[in-house]
Write a protein that holds these residues in place. Structure first.
Motif, PDB file in Angstrom:
ATOM      1  N   GLN A 138       0.819  -1.212   0.000  1.00 17.69           N
ATOM      2  CA  GLN A 138       0.000   0.000   0.000  1.00 17.69           C
ATOM      3  C   GLN A 138       0.852   1.260   0.000  1.00 17.69           C
ATOM      4  OE1 GLN A 138       0.079  -2.315   2.346  1.00 17.69           O
ATOM      5  NE2 GLN A 138      -0.086  -1.486   4.431  1.00 17.69           N
ATOM      6  N   GLN A 139       2.102   1.142   0.471  1.00 18.34           N
ATOM      7  CA  GLN A 139       3.016   2.275   0.416  1.00 18.34           C
ATOM      8  C   GLN A 139       3.703   2.368  -0.938  1.00 18.34           C
ATOM      9  OE1 GLN A 139       3.165   4.533   2.668  1.00 18.34           O
ATOM     10  NE2 GLN A 139       2.022   3.533   4.314  1.00 18.34           N
ATOM     11  N   VAL A 140       4.122   1.214  -1.461  1.00 16.54           N
ATOM     12  CA  VAL A 140       4.788   1.198  -2.767  1.00 16.54           C
ATOM     13  C   VAL A 140       3.845   1.718  -3.849  1.00 16.54           C
ATOM     14  CG1 VAL A 140       5.928  -0.253  -4.492  1.00 16.54           C
ATOM     15  CG2 VAL A 140       6.247  -0.731  -2.061  1.00 16.54           C
ATOM     16  N   ASP A 141       2.547   1.407  -3.723  1.00 22.11           N
ATOM     17  CA  ASP A 141       1.572   1.844  -4.723  1.00 22.11           C
ATOM     18  C   ASP A 141       1.529   3.363  -4.870  1.00 22.11           C
ATOM     19  OD1 ASP A 141       0.966  -0.766  -5.175  1.00 22.11           O
ATOM     20  OD2 ASP A 141      -0.970  -0.755  -4.146  1.00 22.11           O
ATOM     21  N   LYS A 142       1.925   4.093  -3.826  1.00 20.79           N
ATOM     22  CA  LYS A 142       1.920   5.551  -3.895  1.00 20.79           C
ATOM     23  C   LYS A 142       2.975   6.089  -4.858  1.00 20.79           C
ATOM     24  CE  LYS A 142       0.357   6.018   0.900  1.00 20.79           C
ATOM     25  NZ  LYS A 142       0.695   6.556   2.251  1.00 20.79           N
ATOM     26  N   LEU A 143       3.946   5.247  -5.223  1.00 18.53           N
ATOM     27  CA  LEU A 143       5.044   5.690  -6.081  1.00 18.53           C
ATOM     28  C   LEU A 143       4.873   5.275  -7.536  1.00 18.53           C
ATOM     29  CD1 LEU A 143       8.033   4.853  -3.705  1.00 18.53           C
ATOM     30  CD2 LEU A 143       6.991   7.075  -4.105  1.00 18.53           C
ATOM     31  N   LEU A 144       3.826   4.526  -7.839  1.00 21.53           N
ATOM     32  CA  LEU A 144       3.651   4.038  -9.205  1.00 21.53           C
ATOM     33  C   LEU A 144       3.473   5.209 -10.174  1.00 21.53           C
ATOM     34  CD1 LEU A 144       1.210   1.034  -8.568  1.00 21.53           C
ATOM     35  CD2 LEU A 144       3.700   0.988  -8.836  1.00 21.53           C
ATOM     36  N   GLY A 145       4.229   5.181 -11.253  1.00 20.75           N
ATOM     37  CA  GLY A 145       4.127   6.230 -12.253  1.00 20.75           C
ATOM     38  C   GLY A 145       4.680   7.565 -11.800  1.00 20.75           C
ATOM     39  N   ARG A 146       5.463   7.577 -10.742  1.00 24.47           N
ATOM     40  CA  ARG A 146       6.051   8.824 -10.245  1.00 24.47           C
ATOM     41  C   ARG A 146       7.534   8.880 -10.599  1.00 24.47           C
ATOM     42  NH1 ARG A 146       1.426  11.604  -8.853  1.00 24.47           N
ATOM     43  NH2 ARG A 146       0.054  10.240  -7.660  1.00 24.47           N
ATOM     44  N   ARG A 147       8.003  10.068 -10.873  1.00 21.72           N
ATOM     45  CA  ARG A 147       9.420  10.246 -11.207  1.00 21.72           C
ATOM     46  C   ARG A 147      10.271  10.156  -9.942  1.00 21.72           C
ATOM     47  NH1 ARG A 147      12.002  15.964 -13.167  1.00 21.72           N
ATOM     48  NH2 ARG A 147      14.147  15.277 -13.553  1.00 21.72           N
ATOM     49  N   VAL A 148      11.324   9.332  -9.994  1.00 21.75           N
ATOM     50  CA  VAL A 148      12.321   9.270  -8.933  1.00 21.75           C
ATOM     51  C   VAL A 148      13.558   9.972  -9.477  1.00 21.75           C
ATOM     52  CG1 VAL A 148      13.741   7.791  -7.467  1.00 21.75           C
ATOM     53  CG2 VAL A 148      11.394   7.101  -8.051  1.00 21.75           C
TER      54      VAL A 148
END
Length: 328
Positions: A138-148
Motif C-alpha cells: 500500500q506504500q509502494v503503490d503511492k510511487l507508481l508512475g512517479r518520477r524518482v
C-alpha cells in the motif's frame, strides 16, 4: 540480443516479442517500423532480474487484457540512462530523463512513450518479485508512475550500481550474482522508502540488513581504491565508526578484514589467469588497492601459505597442462 541480426522489416515485431517474453506482454506502436532498431540483454540475479534495452522512439501500452494474458507479479523499476521517456500508471504520470527512474506494477495497466525528442532511449529495468519487496504494497503503490529523481543520494548510488551490474555482472558466478541481486533489491527498497519519507518505516532488523548490504556493495565497487578504509566507508554512509563496526558484529569478520580478504581474492584470481601472465605481480596488487608490493606478499602468504609468485607459477602450470592429462 540485437535487432541487427534480424531482417529490417521484422525488427519491430522482434522487439515487441522479446520485451513481452523478458518483461511482460505489452502492445507497441512506432512511427517508423521499417527503420526501427533495438538491442537488449538480460541478467539473472536470482532474487531479481536486470534487463537492459536500447531502442528507437515508440509508444507502449499494457491493457487489462494483456495483464490477464500474462503477469509476472513484479514491481519493475526503470532507470533511464540515455534519452527520455514518459510513463503513466495508477493516476501517476512522469517524464524521466537520463538518471531518473520510474516504478510500475506489472499487475496494473499502464501507458508509456519514449524518444519524444526523436532520439533513441536506453533503459535498465530491475524486475523485483512482489514477494521479495520488503516495503508494504500500500506504500509502494503511492510511487507508481512517479518520477524518482536521480543524480544525488541513494538514487544515484542505486543507478550507478545497476549500470555497473549490467556491465560487470556477466563475469560473475551464479552464486555471486545471487548476492548482488539481493543487494539490488535492498538498494531499490531503500531508495523507494526514501521517496516515501516518513510515510513508511522499515523494521530495525530490515534497516540494518539493508544497510549492511549497501556497505558490502560499496566495498565491492571500491576495492581498487587504496584509500578505502572503515573511516571512508562510515563517512560515505553517514555512520560513526562505532556504528559501522557494530553493523559487522554478527558477521564472520570485521570491516577491515572484509576489505583485505576481498582484495586478496581478486588478486589470487588474476594471478591464476593465463591472459594476465605478462602483467607484473605488483601491477595486479596495485589494481586491487595494495600500494606496497612487500606488504602484499606478506599478507598473501599469511592468508594462503604460499607466496604470490609461487602461487602464480603453479596455477599457470596447471592451466597450461593438456586437458585430461594424467598427473605426473
Amino acid at each position: 540480443m540485437t535487432a541487427a541480426e534480424v531482417p529490417p522489416h521484422n525488427r519491430f515485431d522482434w522487439f515487441a516479442e522479446v520485451v513481452s517474453q523478458v518483461l511482460l506482454p505489452t502492445a507497441f506502436r512506432a512511427e517508423d517500423t521499417g527503420g526501427f532498431y533495438a538491442q537488449g540483454g538480460l541478467l539473472d540475479l536470482g532474487a531479481a532480474q536486470l534487463a537492459r534495452f536500447t531502442y528507437a522512439p515508440l509508444r507502449s501500452r499494457r491493457t487489462p487484457a494483456l495483464v490477464r494474458k500474462g503477469d509476472p507479479e513484479q514491481y519493475q523499476l526503470g532507470l533511464v540512462t540515455s534519452g527520455s521517456t514518459w510513463f503513466a500508471q495508477q493516476g501517476g504520470e512522469a517524464e524521466a530523463g537520463a538518471g531518473d527512474m520510474v516504478l510500475w506494477d506489472t499487475s496494473r495497466p499502464y501507458e508509456s512513450g519514449s524518444g519524444m525528442d526523436g532520439r533513441s532511449v536506453e533503459v535498465f529495468v530491475l524486475q523485483i518479485p512482489k514477494a521479495r519487496m520488503p516495503l508494504p504494497s500500500q506504500q509502494v503503490d503511492k510511487l507508481l508512475g512517479r518520477r524518482v529523481r536521480g543524480g544525488t543520494g541513494i538514487a544515484a548510488i542505486l543507478a550507478g550500481f545497476l549500470v555497473d551490474l549490467a556491465e560487470k555482472g556477466p563475469d560473475c558466478s551464479p552464486h555471486e550474482l545471487g548476492g548482488l541481486g539481493e543487494m539490488a533489491v535492498d538498494l531499490a527498497a531503500s531508495c523507494l522508502a526514501g521517496q516515501l519519507g516518513s510515510a513508511v518505516e522499515q523494521p530495525a532488523e530490515v534497516r540494518a540488513h539493508t544497510l549492511l548490504r549497501r556497505v558490502n556493495a560499496f566495498i565491492e565497487h571500491h576495492l581498487g581504491d587504496p584509500d578505502l578504509t572503515p573511516r571512508v566507508i562510515a563517512d560515505r554512509h553517514h555512520l560513526s565508526l562505532r556504528s559501522l563496526h557494530a553493523l559487522f558484529h554478527d558477521e564472520p569478520e570485521g570491516v577491515a578484514a572484509t576489505i583485505r580478504r576481498r582484495r586478496l581474492e581478486r588478486c589470487r584470481a588474476d594471478l591464476a589467469r593465463p591472459d594476465l601472465r605478462q602483467q607484473r605481480i605488483q601491477t595486479i596488487a596495485a589494481r586491487w588497492g595494495f600500494t606496497s608490493t612487500a606488504a602484499f606478499s606478506r599478507t598473501f602468504r599469511t592468508a594462503y601459505d604460499v607466496t604470490p609468485r609461487d602461487y602464480r607459477a603453479d596455477a599457470l602450470k596447471r592451466a597450461d597442462e593438456p586437458r585430461g592429462a594424467a598427473p605426473g
